[in-house]
Design a protein around this motif. Sequence first.
Motif, PDB file in Angstrom:
ATOM      1  N   ARG A 196      -0.804  -0.015  -5.045  1.00  0.00           N
ATOM      2  CA  ARG A 196      -0.277  -1.467  -5.101  1.00  0.00           C
ATOM      3  C   ARG A 196       1.318  -1.077  -4.992  1.00  0.00           C
ATOM      4  NH1 ARG A 196      -2.750  -5.838  -9.130  1.00  0.00           N
ATOM      5  NH2 ARG A 196      -4.867  -5.952  -8.140  1.00  0.00           N
ATOM      6  N   PHE A 197       1.611  -0.175  -5.904  1.00  0.00           N
ATOM      7  CA  PHE A 197       3.392   0.043  -6.225  1.00  0.00           C
ATOM      8  C   PHE A 197       3.830   1.422  -5.457  1.00  0.00           C
ATOM      9  CE2 PHE A 197       1.878  -2.722  -9.609  1.00  0.00           C
ATOM     10  CZ  PHE A 197       2.899  -3.518  -9.849  1.00  0.00           C
ATOM     11  N   LYS A 198       2.754   2.015  -4.477  1.00  0.00           N
ATOM     12  CA  LYS A 198       3.071   3.293  -3.814  1.00  0.00           C
ATOM     13  C   LYS A 198       3.746   4.193  -4.731  1.00  0.00           C
ATOM     14  CE  LYS A 198       3.493   0.724   0.751  1.00  0.00           C
ATOM     15  NZ  LYS A 198       2.816  -0.435   0.224  1.00  0.00           N
ATOM     16  N   LEU A 199       3.099   4.605  -6.033  1.00  0.00           N
ATOM     17  CA  LEU A 199       3.686   5.378  -6.853  1.00  0.00           C
ATOM     18  C   LEU A 199       2.757   6.686  -6.789  1.00  0.00           C
ATOM     19  CD1 LEU A 199       3.958   3.100 -10.153  1.00  0.00           C
ATOM     20  CD2 LEU A 199       5.989   3.681  -8.389  1.00  0.00           C
ATOM     21  N   PRO A 200       3.380   7.691  -6.919  1.00  0.00           N
ATOM     22  CA  PRO A 200       2.541   8.958  -7.061  1.00  0.00           C
ATOM     23  C   PRO A 200       1.882   9.035  -8.588  1.00  0.00           C
ATOM     24  CG  PRO A 200       4.861   9.411  -7.764  1.00  0.00           C
ATOM     25  CD  PRO A 200       4.775   8.355  -7.117  1.00  0.00           C
TER      26      PRO A 200
END
Length: 367
Positions: free
Chosen positions: A108-112
Amino acid sequence: MADFFTPLLLKIFKVFVVHCCYKEGTVRKYRKQEHIDNFLKAKHQGNTLFDDIFLSHNALPEMNFDEVDTRVSYLGKPLEFPLMINAMTGGTEFTYNINRDLGALAHRFKLPIAVGSMTILKEDDDARSSFTVVREENPHGIILGNLNAFATAEDAKRAVDVLEGDGLQIHLNPGQELIQEEGDRQFYGVLKNIERLVQSVEVPIIVKEVGFGLSPQVIESLYGVGVRHVDLSGFGGTNFFEVENMRLPHRDYSELFNWGIPTAYGLIRAKELDLEGLHITSSGGIRQGLDVVKSLVLGADLVAMSGEILSYLVHGNLDYASEYLEDLIHKVKIIMTLLGAKNIPELSQVPWKATGKLRDLLEGREY
């Protein structure tokens, strides 16, 4: 009488589990479940010393809020925000559900995102799905595997292959091991093994602690064998002395609950090394937007959190955790505006002052 026998019976039961389970993987599953349960019960609040960092308000920021740019790159890939969901768990049916939601959150947040220790795969291939679900939920994201520092090159390559991983965390946890009755006691040769992993694995190796921090001396040693990514995991977040102590009601390790290198102090010392090409992740007690901003001001390349996200996820749900991250990101942008920093490079140039205990540590003797 019942109060006297309860700790004894619990100890006997745990000894039975450790010695009589037909697979070591069963013991690992039992321990992983305990870690989650005990984390949620833990009460000791460590001090990261981020409160001792003073940032001056800028009443003339000469910028607009919508100009704030939080984009960075990590492992050669672009990120919209400099935050990673750090290693937590995996290996059981219960942790499958947690990792599924964490993978969805990262997407959703395009986080690693980093998974928890994958060592259990050596004894129990059935645990595989609790890790691969992260890739299923986050097919194009940055995902890191996780193994202990005595992993073989074969173990490391398998962990990367299982996740189609972009990197591999190698965790250092002598403190946690020493408090476990079934934990490791042999730590000689760790550095040499890490060097072999760096030379054998094609993806970047990220060496991290599990909550007690990395000293400048340790970071220099790691750098000397080719490590270019460190995750500080300093004191102030999940306290594994407390978490493990809950598994040992017949012992009291509370005198060690304040053991470790506070995250803010460790980050400052790590940055002072000025090692070319060293990528520093600030983690350990990151809970709010101000912690993220202060980490970046002090020179972190990336910030990571685990416990706070897990709490929102377990006590609520995926949407509840999403609201928390949305709020955190929004607050980071507000603080950047109040500092007059349009982007992360400008944020790293913001002046700061140390106060209180942090100042005393910086001006006094080394750890």
